[in-house]
Design a protein around this motif. Structure first.
Motif, PDB file in Angstrom:
ATOM      1  N   LEU A 212       0.859  -1.186   0.000  1.00 21.71           N
ATOM      2  CA  LEU A 212       0.000   0.000   0.000  1.00 21.71           C
ATOM      3  C   LEU A 212       0.898   1.239   0.000  1.00 21.71           C
ATOM      4  O   LEU A 212       1.859   1.307   0.771  1.00 21.71           O
ATOM      5  CB  LEU A 212      -0.886   0.005   1.258  1.00 21.71           C
ATOM      6  N   ILE A 213       0.580   2.190  -0.871  1.00 27.11           N
ATOM      7  CA  ILE A 213       1.315   3.460  -0.916  1.00 27.11           C
ATOM      8  C   ILE A 213       0.326   4.553  -0.522  1.00 27.11           C
ATOM      9  O   ILE A 213      -0.793   4.598  -1.037  1.00 27.11           O
ATOM     10  CB  ILE A 213       1.881   3.710  -2.331  1.00 27.11           C
ATOM     11  N   ILE A 214       0.743   5.423   0.401  1.00 28.70           N
ATOM     12  CA  ILE A 214      -0.175   6.458   0.883  1.00 28.70           C
ATOM     13  C   ILE A 214       0.416   7.844   0.635  1.00 28.70           C
ATOM     14  O   ILE A 214       1.595   8.085   0.897  1.00 28.70           O
ATOM     15  CB  ILE A 214      -0.463   6.281   2.395  1.00 28.70           C
ATOM     16  N   PHE A 215      -0.425   8.743   0.118  1.00 33.52           N
ATOM     17  CA  PHE A 215      -0.116  10.179   0.110  1.00 33.52           C
ATOM     18  C   PHE A 215      -0.933  10.763   1.267  1.00 33.52           C
ATOM     19  O   PHE A 215      -2.145  10.970   1.141  1.00 33.52           O
ATOM     20  CB  PHE A 215      -0.588  10.863  -1.181  1.00 33.52           C
ATOM     21  N   PRO A 216      -0.320  11.027   2.407  1.00 34.14           N
ATOM     22  CA  PRO A 216      -1.059  11.632   3.522  1.00 34.14           C
ATOM     23  C   PRO A 216      -1.512  13.041   3.139  1.00 34.14           C
ATOM     24  O   PRO A 216      -1.160  13.525   2.059  1.00 34.14           O
ATOM     25  CB  PRO A 216      -0.022  11.686   4.641  1.00 34.14           C
ATOM     26  N   GLY A 242       1.379  -2.148  -5.544  1.00 31.12           N
ATOM     27  CA  GLY A 242       0.441  -1.823  -4.462  1.00 31.12           C
ATOM     28  C   GLY A 242      -0.474  -0.674  -4.856  1.00 31.12           C
ATOM     29  O   GLY A 242      -0.083   0.181  -5.654  1.00 31.12           O
ATOM     30  N   PRO A 243      -1.686  -0.623  -4.308  1.00 29.84           N
ATOM     31  CA  PRO A 243      -2.583   0.504  -4.586  1.00 29.84           C
ATOM     32  C   PRO A 243      -2.050   1.805  -3.986  1.00 29.84           C
ATOM     33  O   PRO A 243      -1.337   1.775  -2.984  1.00 29.84           O
ATOM     34  CB  PRO A 243      -3.906   0.109  -3.907  1.00 29.84           C
ATOM     35  N   VAL A 244      -2.398   2.914  -4.612  1.00 25.60           N
ATOM     36  CA  VAL A 244      -1.972   4.240  -4.137  1.00 25.60           C
ATOM     37  C   VAL A 244      -3.205   5.000  -3.643  1.00 25.60           C
ATOM     38  O   VAL A 244      -4.146   5.238  -4.412  1.00 25.60           O
ATOM     39  CB  VAL A 244      -1.280   5.050  -5.253  1.00 25.60           C
ATOM     40  N   VAL A 245      -3.196   5.330  -2.361  1.00 22.83           N
ATOM     41  CA  VAL A 245      -4.332   6.013  -1.742  1.00 22.83           C
ATOM     42  C   VAL A 245      -3.889   7.393  -1.268  1.00 22.83           C
ATOM     43  O   VAL A 245      -2.873   7.517  -0.579  1.00 22.83           O
ATOM     44  CB  VAL A 245      -4.857   5.216  -0.526  1.00 22.83           C
ATOM     45  N   GLY A 246      -4.649   8.415  -1.627  1.00 23.43           N
ATOM     46  CA  GLY A 246      -4.321   9.769  -1.193  1.00 23.43           C
ATOM     47  C   GLY A 246      -5.402  10.321  -0.280  1.00 23.43           C
ATOM     48  O   GLY A 246      -6.584   9.986  -0.406  1.00 23.43           O
ATOM     49  N   VAL A 247      -4.979  11.165   0.656  1.00 20.80           N
ATOM     50  CA  VAL A 247      -5.894  11.812   1.602  1.00 20.80           C
ATOM     51  C   VAL A 247      -5.836  13.321   1.333  1.00 20.80           C
ATOM     52  O   VAL A 247      -4.753  13.910   1.343  1.00 20.80           O
ATOM     53  CB  VAL A 247      -5.472  11.523   3.059  1.00 20.80           C
ATOM     54  N   SER A 248      -6.985  13.933   1.130  1.00 22.44           N
ATOM     55  CA  SER A 248      -6.993  15.347   0.747  1.00 22.44           C
ATOM     56  C   SER A 248      -6.584  16.276   1.896  1.00 22.44           C
ATOM     57  O   SER A 248      -7.161  16.220   2.982  1.00 22.44           O
ATOM     58  CB  SER A 248      -8.376  15.770   0.259  1.00 22.44           C
ATOM     59  N   PRO A 249      -5.611  17.167   1.638  1.00 25.88           N
ATOM     60  CA  PRO A 249      -5.284  18.197   2.619  1.00 25.88           C
ATOM     61  C   PRO A 249      -6.202  19.411   2.492  1.00 25.88           C
ATOM     62  O   PRO A 249      -6.146  20.325   3.309  1.00 25.88           O
ATOM     63  CB  PRO A 249      -3.850  18.586   2.254  1.00 25.88           C
ATOM     64  N   ILE A 250      -7.006  19.410   1.438  1.00 21.03           N
ATOM     65  CA  ILE A 250      -7.916  20.529   1.183  1.00 21.03           C
ATOM     66  C   ILE A 250      -9.320  20.095   1.610  1.00 21.03           C
ATOM     67  O   ILE A 250      -9.822  19.064   1.159  1.00 21.03           O
ATOM     68  CB  ILE A 250      -7.913  20.920  -0.315  1.00 21.03           C
ATOM     69  N   LEU A 333      -6.332   1.627   4.707  1.00 23.66           N
ATOM     70  CA  LEU A 333      -5.999   0.199   4.756  1.00 23.66           C
ATOM     71  C   LEU A 333      -7.061  -0.643   4.054  1.00 23.66           C
ATOM     72  O   LEU A 333      -6.759  -1.686   3.480  1.00 23.66           O
ATOM     73  CB  LEU A 333      -5.837  -0.257   6.214  1.00 23.66           C
ATOM     74  N   HIS A 334      -8.306  -0.172   4.063  1.00 27.20           N
ATOM     75  CA  HIS A 334      -9.386  -0.895   3.382  1.00 27.20           C
ATOM     76  C   HIS A 334      -9.133  -1.012   1.886  1.00 27.20           C
ATOM     77  O   HIS A 334      -9.726  -1.850   1.219  1.00 27.20           O
ATOM     78  CB  HIS A 334     -10.734  -0.173   3.580  1.00 27.20           C
ATOM     79  N   SER A 335      -8.263  -0.141   1.382  1.00 29.38           N
ATOM     80  CA  SER A 335      -8.026  -0.146  -0.055  1.00 29.38           C
ATOM     81  C   SER A 335      -7.124  -1.293  -0.504  1.00 29.38           C
ATOM     82  O   SER A 335      -6.990  -1.534  -1.697  1.00 29.38           O
ATOM     83  CB  SER A 335      -7.391   1.175  -0.478  1.00 29.38           C
ATOM     84  N   VAL A 336      -6.478  -1.968   0.448  1.00 27.58           N
ATOM     85  CA  VAL A 336      -5.649  -3.110   0.075  1.00 27.58           C
ATOM     86  C   VAL A 336      -6.564  -4.292  -0.203  1.00 27.58           C
ATOM     87  O   VAL A 336      -7.412  -4.618   0.620  1.00 27.58           O
ATOM     88  CB  VAL A 336      -4.635  -3.457   1.207  1.00 27.58           C
TER      89      VAL A 336
END
Ligand code: GDP
Ligand code: CA
Length: 338
Positions: A212-216, A242-250, A333-336
């Motif tokens: 899993l790759i995350i963009f916080p 691995g899937p790439v999941v990003g979390v919006s800072p905006i 984590l659900h995205s894995v």
């Protein structure tokens, strides 16, 4: 499970603290364990030499936040900090006077600077500093090479060229951010050294081997954007398994904290959760994201983001405390395997 996250300072480190909490299990006998190995690739574009010291603000924010030494009030630097050395330096009239150099923090910069001078790489020095702080993650700088963000602005002295146009100068990112509070309109960002910077040892492997790759929710321009600008990193993310999941800072059309809107404006991206997703792009379409999490307030953009080919959900994204942040991490984590 192996998780790799890119991170700037405050937004990145707070998210990773929640992720680490979400991954930690406590057994009935009181012993603990973690269900995943986390590697954090930290932004070094904010790095600056101050009074002969090498300062790495984002790496230190991650290290202090995860190691329990961060000032909770300020969000950067050490808890219980004093600024005697800073005042003494100002007494000599030497610049920069605007940089927040705390006395405890200076010890970190002294160790780092001396170790670099002795020939150790930033990766090695960061590992040595983390031996004290035990952040519970492997913290890697994006690169051991200099790749320093500068900001092109109209000369604040008001200087003009022969045809009367304002002269443009490039100032260090920290000067723009701290001294000018990002209020001087930025024409562009220039990352000095980025063309020849190499990803630090372990960075590409951490991306390739991640489940899993995350963009916080870090700044998309001067934190995540700088890491992605290191040659080879974005390509590795595009082709990672691995899937790439990003979390919006905006959230609700504004950064939750800081001045990311000034940065987005400079690169021609609207300050909205949907526009940042479009800026990163869908991996299915040659971009970087598989999943984008937006705040409940931005539920109306979910369909817009999905239309880009990026899976999208609206959930609470305010990192008010570790528990709330852990729930955001749980959504990632659900995205894995889903
Ligand atoms: P910096 O290097 O210290 O500026 O920190 P980062 O680049 O890692 O993170 C900055 C970003 O974090 C800002 O653009 C904020 O909008 C974002 N941020 C801060 N707190 C929150 C929060 O509670 N929720 C979300 N979604 N974003 C946040
Ligand atoms: Ca930063």
């Amino acid at each position: 499970m192996r998780i790799t996250a890119l991170a700037g300072g405050i937004g990145g480190s707070r998210f990773i603290r929640g992720l680490r909490a979400q991954l930690t299990t406590t057994h009935p006998d009181g012993s603990g364990g973690t269900t995943a190995e986390v590697t954090v690739i930290g932004n070094t574009g904010d790095d600056i030499w101050v009074h002969g010291l090498r300062v790495c603000p984002d790496l230190d924010t991650v290290m202090y936040t995860l190691g329990g030494g961060i000032s909770t009030e300020r969000g950067w630097g050490r808890e219980g900090e004093t600024f005697t050395a800073k005042a003494e330096l100002a007494g000599y009239g030497v610049e920069p006077t605007w940089f927040g150099l705390g006395d405890k923090d200076i010890a970190t910069h002294l160790v780092r600077t001396a170790s670099l001078a002795a020939g150790y790489s930033l990766t090695e020095v960061t590992a040595a500093l983390c031996a004290r702080w035990q952040p519970g993650v492997t913290l890697l700088p994006m690169s051991d090479d200099r790749a320093e963000t500068h900001v092109v602005v109209d000369d604040p002295s008001g200087a003009r060229d022969d045809s009367g146009r304002p002269m443009q100068i490039a100032i260090h990112f920290q000067e723009w951010w701290i001294k000018y509070r990002a209020a001087l309109p930025a024409h562009s960002f220039a990352i000095i050294g980025i063309d020849t910077a190499k990803p630090a040892p372990g960075v590409i492997e951490a991306i390739e081997n991640a489940d899993l790759i995350i963009f916080p929710p870090s700044n998309p321009v001067v934190s995540i954007g700088t890491i992605l600008a290191v040659p080879g990193i974005a390509a590795a993310i595009r082709s990672a398994t691995g899937p790439v999941v990003g979390v919006s800072p905006i959230v609700g059309g504004a950064p939750v904290r800081g001045m990311a809107d000034s940065c987005l404006q400079a690169i021609g991206v609207e300050t909205s959760a949907a526009a940042v997703a479009a800026h990163y792009g869908a991996r299915a379409d040659g971009g970087l994201l598989d999943v984008w999490l937006v705040d409940e307030q931005d539920a109306d953009v979910v369909e817009t983001v999905r239309a880009l080919g990026i899976s999208c959900r609206a959930i609470p994204l305010m990192m008010t405390d570790v528990a709330a942040t852990a729930l955001m991490a749980a959504e990632c984590l659900h995205s894995v395997n889903s």
